[in-house]
Design a protein around this motif. Sequence first.
Motif, PDB file in Angstrom:
ATOM      1  N   UNK A  72       0.337  48.247  27.844  1.00  0.00           N
ATOM      2  CA  UNK A  72       0.318  46.696  28.004  1.00  0.00           C
ATOM      3  C   UNK A  72      -0.649  46.193  26.659  1.00  0.00           C
ATOM      4  N   UNK A  73      -1.443  47.004  26.074  1.00  0.00           N
ATOM      5  CA  UNK A  73      -2.276  46.444  25.072  1.00  0.00           C
ATOM      6  C   UNK A  73      -1.941  47.013  23.736  1.00  0.00           C
TER       7      UNK A  73
ATOM      8  N   UNK B 142      -3.351  57.978  32.502  1.00  0.00           N
ATOM      9  CA  UNK B 142      -1.980  57.424  32.382  1.00  0.00           C
ATOM     10  C   UNK B 142      -1.806  56.395  31.267  1.00  0.00           C
TER      11      UNK B 142
ATOM     12  N   UNK C  54       5.395  46.811  28.627  1.00  0.00           N
ATOM     13  CA  UNK C  54       5.114  46.412  27.094  1.00  0.00           C
ATOM     14  C   UNK C  54       5.217  44.828  26.933  1.00  0.00           C
ATOM     15  N   UNK C  55       4.246  44.280  26.233  1.00  0.00           N
ATOM     16  CA  UNK C  55       4.581  42.978  25.919  1.00  0.00           C
ATOM     17  C   UNK C  55       5.203  42.769  24.491  1.00  0.00           C
ATOM     18  N   UNK C  56       5.885  41.717  24.230  1.00  0.00           N
ATOM     19  CA  UNK C  56       6.878  41.783  23.124  1.00  0.00           C
ATOM     20  C   UNK C  56       6.050  41.244  21.762  1.00  0.00           C
TER      21      UNK C  56
ATOM     22  N   UNK D 205       8.813  44.597  40.117  1.00  0.00           N
ATOM     23  CA  UNK D 205       8.814  44.858  38.731  1.00  0.00           C
ATOM     24  C   UNK D 205       7.578  44.013  37.971  1.00  0.00           C
TER      25      UNK D 205
ATOM     26  N   UNK E 176       8.781  47.442  31.537  1.00  0.00           N
ATOM     27  CA  UNK E 176       8.369  45.925  31.607  1.00  0.00           C
ATOM     28  C   UNK E 176       6.856  45.974  31.170  1.00  0.00           C
TER      29      UNK E 176
ATOM     30  N   UNK F  24      -2.941  36.543  29.415  1.00  0.00           N
ATOM     31  CA  UNK F  24      -2.373  37.463  30.348  1.00  0.00           C
ATOM     32  C   UNK F  24      -2.371  36.567  31.664  1.00  0.00           C
TER      33      UNK F  24
END
Lengths: 327, 364
Positions: free
Chosen positions: A89-90, A85, A118-120, B109, A116, B266
């Motif tokens: 996120x990292x 998958x 992803x982090x910014x 979400x 959602x 996190x």
Amino acid sequence: MKKKLLLLLFILTLTTSCHSYTELSDLGITSMLGLDYQDNQFIIYANIISNQQEQTPKKQYKTYQATGKTIEEAFKNIYIQNSKKVYLSHMDLLVITNNLIDNQLKALIDNFLTNNEYRNNFQMITVKEDIEKLFTSEISAEEINKLITINEKESATTKSIDFETFLKSILIDHNAILPTIKVEDTVKIEGITLIKDQKIYDTLSTEEAILFNFLTNKVEKTTFQDITVYENETIITTKKNQVNIEITSTIDQQEEKYQTELKKALLKLLTHYQQEQYDLLKLEYKIYQNDYRYYQKNNNILSKLKFNIDIHTTIKENYLEKEITYE
Amino acid sequence: MNKLKITNFELTTLSFFLFNSFLFTTGIHLLVKQNNTDSIFSILMGIVVLILLFHLCKAIYHFHQKQDILNKIELLFPKTKQLFYITIFIFLFTTLIYIIRRISTYINYYILKDTELIVIIIPLLLTCFYIGKKKLPSITKLSEICFYLYFFLLLVVFLGIFPYLNLENIKPLLTSSLQDNIRSSFFYFSSLILPFFLIGMIPKAEIQEKKKYNRSLLRSIQYSGLICFFHLFTTLSILGVHLTKIYLYPEMIIYKKISFLNVLERLETILSFIQILNSLFLILLCIYCLNYVLKKIIPISQKKENISYSLLLVLLTISVALLTIPHYLFLIGNGIFFLLLLIIRLRIYVVQRYPTLSKSETIC
């Protein structure tokens, strides 16, 4: 009591977190993502961290490439080659091409905003060509990020931009900047790319990038016309259409030359982009924030701006005699 | 002191959570959309209006202190009480669908991304119905426990986001027109009318120190206003107006930034519990009130009570799974409750001013 126990058991069966869980080894942790747009197709490159067992001393990443009419479709097509998958996120770095910026920047932003996972805080760079070469080479996201930060700190020839900063810039006036790299035998810094109205507008050379960093107070150490700058602080204040730029630098020699040449170069850069109607420093927004009434009363503020640059210098102290004579 | 009675602190915490529900049901992004950086003043204006509404409702809470608001309706409007109950039932049910759907989507979400919505809805509703079935002191005690947890999480947020605060992002201030300011504060105020009605479900006589009743409620309005202000201020100063406008829950974007010494990172999933707590007590009191109203509309024997309660649960689960209530309907619901409160207040005024005209005193 029995009913309560039954209810509790029923709730427990639903809250075990067993539902749709993913094993860590089934996650394809993506560290670098590349996006290109060619012949009405998105091309995605994903550098996925390999499993410990699969690791060889040379390579830790596996690169996957897929195409699709939309970014989502391209992501789906990665699964044809990959059993893991894709986990974003990292993600540390997003590489985009000029082609993508010119044609599909909005689609890219929309995708990153709606997804959602992803982090910014991931870094963004542009690559003019050879995105494929970048991903087939053994360079990792960490190395490229270090290249950007080291150059930003030591020579001020580039500027690191994360997704949130990029997004903020785009939302303010549709203009933004991105650090640029070039892939030859190794990866090299290639100045800064300017984006206007969500299209590639221009590129700042490394010399211009230093000047830009002077103006945005991002110079920590650099060299300007053979003069080494050890420390620098830039403060920009606005009053109506007056933009006051105050620069305080610690240099190694030639104070007068530094002051006159730097002022000349900065004015040249600022007036050039003023004439081109490109708000390099987002000064209109600064005026909107600082002097809202003036902003409301005037149109096309950018062309009315007047720059006053003051440069103060101090010579860096050392522990040597002032005049050393070699006989 | 009666242990079964509700302490003033418990009342403060419960009403604090009820008034904090604004952060979840409407959210700060709507305020910012309306009024940009001046939305900071909208919250302050909203707090003033809420205090005015509290003074309007004070007389309702003080009238027949042993009775809750539904019994007060029965006393004041003996002939039309059923109409009142049906109206309350319909709008409470709609509000519940809106909040539960929103909280389930939020969990889906941000926390349980790959989980089916219905798998989130069922345990959530079962838990809420279980707590809602308990008597009021249990709910208020739970609110006190959650209050400490909430402040611990809020402290973590504050310490974590402090380095990112940039006051330049708050500029320019005082740029909006009076109309925009009023419209924006209306969003804040109109999302918080239902809590006034739900507080009426707690009879004043159930409170340990009745003298401090008003002070407890006023404090909760002020504290929750401060918390909303804190959220708005920090979000605006970190993300700026443009980014705050595009996210439905911009707070979550801020939580994602929190990192302590690059070791504790996190934390957003844990911190998202703040938003869950913001809505939980509104759901609990709505369910408690809904069950109560249902009993008033259809008088049921105690044995059959569980059947009707289960039916309500099933009906709500199906409705939440199938229906999506838009935000404006939630505001309309709040408007209806405002009208109800106004009518009750007027009736109390008439009863107290002209006792001979009213027969209600004979019922009391």
